[in-house]
Design an enzyme around this catalytic site. Structure first.
Site, PDB file in Angstrom:
ATOM      1  N   TYR A  14      34.376 -12.619  30.979  1.00 35.41           N
ATOM      2  CA  TYR A  14      34.553 -11.773  32.146  1.00 35.41           C
ATOM      3  C   TYR A  14      33.278 -11.718  32.989  1.00 35.41           C
ATOM      4  O   TYR A  14      32.233 -12.225  32.571  1.00 35.41           O
ATOM      5  CB  TYR A  14      34.963 -10.360  31.733  1.00 35.41           C
ATOM      6  N   SER A 256      24.645  -7.029  26.447  1.00 35.56           N
ATOM      7  CA  SER A 256      25.463  -8.156  26.026  1.00 35.56           C
ATOM      8  C   SER A 256      26.934  -7.798  25.995  1.00 35.56           C
ATOM      9  O   SER A 256      27.314  -6.648  25.823  1.00 35.56           O
ATOM     10  CB  SER A 256      25.021  -8.638  24.650  1.00 35.56           C
ATOM     11  N   LYS A 257      27.729  -8.828  26.188  1.00 39.86           N
ATOM     12  CA  LYS A 257      29.166  -8.615  26.228  1.00 39.86           C
ATOM     13  C   LYS A 257      29.687  -8.082  24.896  1.00 39.86           C
ATOM     14  O   LYS A 257      30.609  -7.277  24.851  1.00 39.86           O
ATOM     15  CB  LYS A 257      29.858  -9.943  26.557  1.00 39.86           C
ATOM     16  N   ARG A 258      29.113  -8.563  23.845  1.00 36.01           N
ATOM     17  CA  ARG A 258      29.561  -8.187  22.519  1.00 36.01           C
ATOM     18  C   ARG A 258      29.309  -6.715  22.199  1.00 36.01           C
ATOM     19  O   ARG A 258      30.205  -5.959  21.846  1.00 36.01           O
ATOM     20  CB  ARG A 258      28.824  -9.061  21.468  1.00 36.01           C
ATOM     21  N   LYS A 259      28.066  -6.332  22.349  1.00 34.18           N
ATOM     22  CA  LYS A 259      27.659  -5.002  21.910  1.00 34.18           C
ATOM     23  C   LYS A 259      27.878  -3.898  22.925  1.00 34.18           C
ATOM     24  O   LYS A 259      27.963  -2.725  22.581  1.00 34.18           O
ATOM     25  CB  LYS A 259      26.161  -5.021  21.537  1.00 34.18           C
TER      26      LYS A 259
END
Length: 481
Positions: A14, A256-259
């Site tokens: 995204y 970050s996208k993950r966290k």
RNA sequence: GGCCCUGUCGUCUAGUGGCCUAGGACGGAGCCCUCUCACGGCUUAAACCCGGGUUCGAAUCCCGGCAGGGUCACCA
């Protein structure tokens, strides 16, 4: 010369907040100087690129109102704007570099590279898992100075010249940045399957698209050097670079996208943040204009420059985003807000709501009390229902026998009204209070509780106007029963 | 680890040698306004990473430390 800038995302997820800000800065500069803003898709990572990601990025930019003059869906005279659609161009230029001695075919296999790593590790006495780069591993291809051609796939490496000294560039935000030549290996420009790597594709495209300024994240500082070599090899003039600082999350790690869910631009849309508020907020995260904090889109365009982009990383501050959002909810045209609010209101349980005079009035009434469109929808939904559930504590406090007497008196006054407007209703609180030797608050609170089910609402006048005459009497009568 | 970038209130920042007993914003504390909730207004606590220079004078320039970050792929 009008500047040409670009945003060149790779469609592997995204639209990230950092990417959005990079796009914004490029866009602002282009708009300010009457230049062109290009959107280019760097889709050469076929493992990770997806059509969904591309769409998500396009949607994100569109929602933010960052429009592009050339690129997907727009065309333009410098295409193709997808790297995978111009593979032949990269091959042709890579061959040109071989012909001029700036590059060479490397037939080394994975096994050979791996052997080189092992040999290096053994020599340095490293254990498995040790970081070879930290120990100074460099791969020197045995093909660097060969010209023979084999009948198997080869990748193409750039031949870094063996030079002493340093080279660099004048960055628009960081000023002069230099590095020693011997800091760089022979980097791959074309993979064995003919697909270009980032540095190569980027330089070729920036040149082909006549890009004059490149604003990008500071994580790209080091890749600027190989790119500079490419410009030299081709005899092209590099664009001006502006490396903008990274954005960190509150835990002080890179956003970050993950966290960090807040890294997703569209999540903010879902949270009821106005696009102009997000634009204002991310612009101020890393750029400043004296003591000013609030900027419309046009003000940003009129004032943006790279000189006032900061040099140090910024931390994402959710409460300031909310404060910025509050401000723009309050100051944006109610009709504009109403249009953006509608889907939230419908989702919140008022499926029949439409953008009309009532909704506009609702926006005016709640603009000062809502941190987001989600919150506004949540508060406004009760004005779209028939009847209301009264909060127990509120009833216990205000719908007392005495409270009900005053509520009844207020009802009598309401009944005499010939027009149902804020201006007509408001003074009645005082009228009833004076007639009964009490304070306006003693009248307003029972009315408020009866009409809204709780103790908090905008002024009684707007509240009742919003509710409408019929619904108001319906609710008051229910409370009186 | 090499190289590179950065270092002002908790956070975003203003500041480009004297205007700085360091300003604004968000957040915090308090007060005022008030029919509730908000809005608004006012007040307040809170910072120049450390150490050396240069200079009449340094948050601003230089050097060194320290700290944070980036980067070193047939990812971008």
């Amino acid at each position: 010369m009008k500047p040409r800038l670009r945003f060149a995302p790779s469609p592997t997820g995204y639209l990230h907040i950092g990417g959005a800000r990079t796009a914004l800065f490029n866009w602002l500069y282009a708009r300010r100087h009457g230049g062109t803003f290009v959107l280019r898709i760097e889709d050469t990572d076929q493992e990770r690129s997806t059509p969904e990601s591309l769409q998500a990025i396009l949607d994100g930019l569109t929602w933010l109102g960052i429009d592009w003059d050339e690129g997907p869906g727009k065309g333009g005279g410098h295409g193709p704007y997808f790297q995978m659609k111009k593979l032949g161009r990269y091959t042709e230029l890579a061959e040109q570099l071989i012909a001029t001695g700036w590059a060479y075919r490397d037939y080394s296999t994975e096994a050979e590279l791996s052997d080189a790593r092992k040999a290096f590790a053994a020599e340095k006495g490293l254990k498995d898992g040790d970081d070879l780069r930290s120990a100074g591993f460099k791969f020197t291809s045995p093909w660097r100075d060969k010209t023979e051609q084999l009948d198997r796939p080869a990748l193409i490496r750039f031949k870094m010249p063996k030079r002493d000294g340093r080279f660099g560039f004048d960055d628009l935000v960081l000023n002069r940045i230099e590095k020693p030549y011997d800091d760089f290996d022979d980097f791959v420009i074309l993979r064995s399957d003919g697909v270009p790597l980032y540095n190569f594709g980027c330089v070729v495209d920036d040149h082909d698209m006549a890009i004059s300024h490149v604003a990008r994240g500071q994580e790209h500082i080091n890749s600027t050097f190989p790119q500079l070599m490419l410009y030299e090899a081709f005899g092209w003039t590099p664009p001006q670079f502006a490396h903008i600082p990274l954005i960190f999350a509150q835990d002080n790690s890179k956003l970050s996208k993950r966290k960090h869910p807040e890294a997703d631009v569209m999540r903010h849309k879902g949270n009821g943040i106005l696009p102009n508020a997000l634009i204002n907020f991310i612009a101020r995260l890393g750029w400043s204009h004296g003591n000013e904090e609030l900027f419309t889109r046009d003000e940003l365009i009129a004032k943006f420059d790279f000189e006032h982009v900061g040099k140090s990383q910024g931390v994402w501050n959710p409460s300031k985003l909310v404060a910025t959002n509050k401000h723009w909810i309050k100051t944006t045209e109610p009709l504009q807000v109403a249009m953006q609010l509608l889907p939230f209101l419908q989702a919140a349980g008022a499926p029949d709501a439409v953008v009309d005079a009532k909704l506009e009035l609702g926006v005016k009434a709640f603009a000062e009390r809502s941190a987001s469109l989600v919150e506004m929808a949540e508060k406004l939904r009760n004005y779209y229902s028939h009847g209301i559930t009264i909060d127990g504590a509120a009833a216990a406090k205000h719908l007392t026998p005495e409270g009900k007497v005053l509520l009844g008196k207020a009802r009598d006054e309401f009944a005499k009204l010939t027009e149902w407007t804020t201006a007509a209703i408001d003074p009645l609180m005082k009228t009833v209070a004076e007639a009964n030797a009490t304070k306006p608050g003693a009248v307003a609170q029972p009315v408020r509780v009866a009409a809204t089910g709780g103790t908090e609402s905008p002024g009684i006048g707007v509240t009742l106007e919003l509710l409408g005459r019929e619904e108001t009497f319906h609710r008051i009568d229910a409370a009186l029963r």
